[in-house]
Design a protein around this motif. Sequence first.
Motif, PDB file in Angstrom:
ATOM      1  N   LEU A   1       0.885  -1.173   0.000  1.00 19.40           N
ATOM      2  CA  LEU A   1       0.000   0.000   0.000  1.00 19.40           C
ATOM      3  C   LEU A   1       0.923   1.223   0.000  1.00 19.40           C
ATOM      4  O   LEU A   1       1.713   1.400   0.929  1.00 19.40           O
ATOM      5  CB  LEU A   1      -0.898   0.005   1.242  1.00 19.40           C
ATOM      6  N   GLY A   2       0.842   2.021  -1.050  1.00 25.94           N
ATOM      7  CA  GLY A   2       1.665   3.240  -1.127  1.00 25.94           C
ATOM      8  C   GLY A   2       0.850   4.442  -0.697  1.00 25.94           C
ATOM      9  O   GLY A   2      -0.331   4.557  -1.048  1.00 25.94           O
ATOM     10  N   ILE A   3       1.472   5.328   0.078  1.00 25.06           N
ATOM     11  CA  ILE A   3       0.782   6.533   0.550  1.00 25.06           C
ATOM     12  C   ILE A   3       1.664   7.748   0.258  1.00 25.06           C
ATOM     13  O   ILE A   3       2.869   7.742   0.557  1.00 25.06           O
ATOM     14  CB  ILE A   3       0.493   6.441   2.071  1.00 25.06           C
ATOM     15  N   GLU A   4       1.048   8.779  -0.326  1.00 19.72           N
ATOM     16  CA  GLU A   4       1.804   9.990  -0.693  1.00 19.72           C
ATOM     17  C   GLU A   4       1.024  11.226  -0.221  1.00 19.72           C
ATOM     18  O   GLU A   4      -0.126  11.427  -0.619  1.00 19.72           O
ATOM     19  CB  GLU A   4       1.991   9.997  -2.219  1.00 19.72           C
ATOM     20  N   THR A   5       1.675  12.023   0.626  1.00 20.51           N
ATOM     21  CA  THR A   5       1.037  13.278   1.081  1.00 20.51           C
ATOM     22  C   THR A   5       2.093  14.384   1.219  1.00 20.51           C
ATOM     23  O   THR A   5       2.008  15.208   2.123  1.00 20.51           O
ATOM     24  CB  THR A   5       0.348  13.117   2.467  1.00 20.51           C
ATOM     25  N   SER A   6       3.093  14.398   0.316  1.00 21.69           N
ATOM     26  CA  SER A   6       4.203  15.328   0.571  1.00 21.69           C
ATOM     27  C   SER A   6       3.864  16.788   0.296  1.00 21.69           C
ATOM     28  O   SER A   6       4.482  17.688   0.824  1.00 21.69           O
ATOM     29  CB  SER A   6       5.433  14.930  -0.234  1.00 21.69           C
ATOM     30  N   CYS A   7       2.855  17.026  -0.574  1.00 18.97           N
ATOM     31  CA  CYS A   7       2.537  18.416  -0.903  1.00 18.97           C
ATOM     32  C   CYS A   7       1.027  18.616  -0.871  1.00 18.97           C
ATOM     33  O   CYS A   7       0.436  18.636   0.204  1.00 18.97           O
ATOM     34  CB  CYS A   7       3.156  18.763  -2.254  1.00 18.97           C
ATOM     35  N   ASP A   8       0.399  18.744  -2.026  1.00 16.87           N
ATOM     36  CA  ASP A   8      -1.036  19.049  -2.023  1.00 16.87           C
ATOM     37  C   ASP A   8      -1.884  17.971  -2.690  1.00 16.87           C
ATOM     38  O   ASP A   8      -2.992  18.227  -3.110  1.00 16.87           O
ATOM     39  CB  ASP A   8      -1.293  20.416  -2.665  1.00 16.87           C
ATOM     40  N   GLU A   9      -1.327  16.761  -2.827  1.00 20.31           N
ATOM     41  CA  GLU A   9      -2.123  15.654  -3.342  1.00 20.31           C
ATOM     42  C   GLU A   9      -2.169  14.552  -2.293  1.00 20.31           C
ATOM     43  O   GLU A   9      -1.133  14.133  -1.793  1.00 20.31           O
ATOM     44  CB  GLU A   9      -1.490  15.075  -4.615  1.00 20.31           C
ATOM     45  N   THR A  10      -3.396  14.120  -1.950  1.00 19.06           N
ATOM     46  CA  THR A  10      -3.531  13.000  -1.021  1.00 19.06           C
ATOM     47  C   THR A  10      -3.690  11.771  -1.891  1.00 19.06           C
ATOM     48  O   THR A  10      -4.676  11.658  -2.629  1.00 19.06           O
ATOM     49  CB  THR A  10      -4.792  13.155  -0.147  1.00 19.06           C
ATOM     50  N   ALA A  11      -2.706  10.855  -1.840  1.00 16.71           N
ATOM     51  CA  ALA A  11      -2.735   9.748  -2.796  1.00 16.71           C
ATOM     52  C   ALA A  11      -2.448   8.404  -2.151  1.00 16.71           C
ATOM     53  O   ALA A  11      -1.697   8.303  -1.183  1.00 16.71           O
ATOM     54  CB  ALA A  11      -1.716  10.012  -3.903  1.00 16.71           C
ATOM     55  N   ALA A  12      -3.074   7.359  -2.715  1.00 20.66           N
ATOM     56  CA  ALA A  12      -2.839   5.990  -2.259  1.00 20.66           C
ATOM     57  C   ALA A  12      -2.844   5.069  -3.471  1.00 20.66           C
ATOM     58  O   ALA A  12      -3.528   5.344  -4.464  1.00 20.66           O
ATOM     59  CB  ALA A  12      -3.917   5.569  -1.270  1.00 20.66           C
ATOM     60  N   ALA A  13      -2.048   3.986  -3.383  1.00 20.85           N
ATOM     61  CA  ALA A  13      -1.966   3.048  -4.506  1.00 20.85           C
ATOM     62  C   ALA A  13      -1.668   1.656  -3.983  1.00 20.85           C
ATOM     63  O   ALA A  13      -1.113   1.500  -2.897  1.00 20.85           O
ATOM     64  CB  ALA A  13      -0.862   3.480  -5.471  1.00 20.85           C
ATOM     65  N   VAL A  14      -2.034   0.656  -4.774  1.00 21.29           N
ATOM     66  CA  VAL A  14      -1.717  -0.730  -4.413  1.00 21.29           C
ATOM     67  C   VAL A  14      -0.874  -1.344  -5.532  1.00 21.29           C
ATOM     68  O   VAL A  14      -1.206  -1.215  -6.715  1.00 21.29           O
ATOM     69  CB  VAL A  14      -3.005  -1.558  -4.196  1.00 21.29           C
ATOM     70  N   TYR A  15       0.235  -1.977  -5.134  1.00 21.70           N
ATOM     71  CA  TYR A  15       1.173  -2.587  -6.098  1.00 21.70           C
ATOM     72  C   TYR A  15       1.506  -3.990  -5.599  1.00 21.70           C
ATOM     73  O   TYR A  15       1.805  -4.181  -4.424  1.00 21.70           O
ATOM     74  CB  TYR A  15       2.451  -1.734  -6.154  1.00 21.70           C
ATOM     75  N   THR A  16       1.433  -4.971  -6.504  1.00 20.74           N
ATOM     76  CA  THR A  16       1.781  -6.330  -6.071  1.00 20.74           C
ATOM     77  C   THR A  16       2.949  -6.883  -6.886  1.00 20.74           C
ATOM     78  O   THR A  16       3.164  -6.488  -8.042  1.00 20.74           O
ATOM     79  CB  THR A  16       0.590  -7.321  -6.226  1.00 20.74           C
TER      80      THR A  16
END
Length: 343
Positions: A11-26
Amino acid sequence: MNKQLSNWTVLGIETSCDETAAAVYTTENGILSSKLFSQIEQQKMFGGVVPEIASRTHVEKIEPIITEALQAAGKTLNDINVIAVTSKPGLPGSLLVGACFAKSLAYALKIPIIGVNHLEGHAFSSFLEYTPPFPHICLTASGGHTSLYLITDYGKYKTIGQTTDDAAGEAFDKIAKLIGLPYPGGPEIEKMAQAVNFVDFFNYTRAKKPTLDFSFSGLKTAVLYDLVKRGAYDLATKTLLDHSLELKQQVSSSLLVAIRDIFIQKLEIALKLNPEIKSVSFVGGVACNKYLKAALANFCSKNGLEYFTPSPKYCTDNAAMIAFVGHYMAQREQFDDLDLDIL
Ligand code: KG4
Ligand code: ZN
């Protein structure tokens, strides 16, 4: 490594600036989902990112975005066996939201956590869709960063050039503001330039330093003083006097051509210094620009280099690139402790 542990569902989580983002990679199927909430509409009201608003919005959006990403991937939290979260660099208040949420999940689910460098995410973003051969050069150009990386393997990269002042995206945003175009400036400048066929009307001075470092604040000053010289801007009151579409188009077009020349000049130097390079990628928000993408593609084909640029959804900030980096780090068991810091 035992077999079970080499099969990762990240589960990837990105909140470094102004985008709240999540992703799944297998490990088996690569990227399964990549979702985000962009704060661009809120930021537009203020002409840029307001850190306090950005972090509060992350707090509101992080849970729904993670749920969306899991649903789109056909997974539940119980399927996730590692969490990758952007831990640096970025706005501290924004990074903290993602890092704290990721730590809570890792603690509750009893799974490992990995802090990912946002810039490593961008540097490997073209690897989500392609497999560029090494050694590889990546030009990352976003609102916060402009860097050249020499990449020799997954996770093995060296910064060989970076901006000494403004980032390329920042130059687009600031100059757009100067000539009365809305935020974010990059896409607006591209539209304006396209309308006049990317002609270099004003031939702004390009600082031709024979180094790999970038500098865009000089270009911003060149545009400003050229506007003053044309009677289009009043320095004393800091006001734009000429609001014509013609001026917006001509400044935009000249700026875009100048930035194209700067990028190509830096790539030329990088190739001279590293003749073994096999491929080049162009990533980050600025790589959404079709004119720049095509110019770099042309440069690479002339120089016998393979060229890659991610789909626009992976050029701008996203969690897929964070999950991707987290995945190869998990394969190498490069885990962090729960005291993972954001600096
Ligand atoms: O990667 P990104 O979404 O966020 C950062 O990490 O900064 O990049 C945002 C930047 C903004 O400065 C925006 O003006 C620029 O990317 N940008 C563009 C284009 N689309 C976005 N710049 C030039 N041309 C575009 N089409
Ligand atoms: Zn970014």
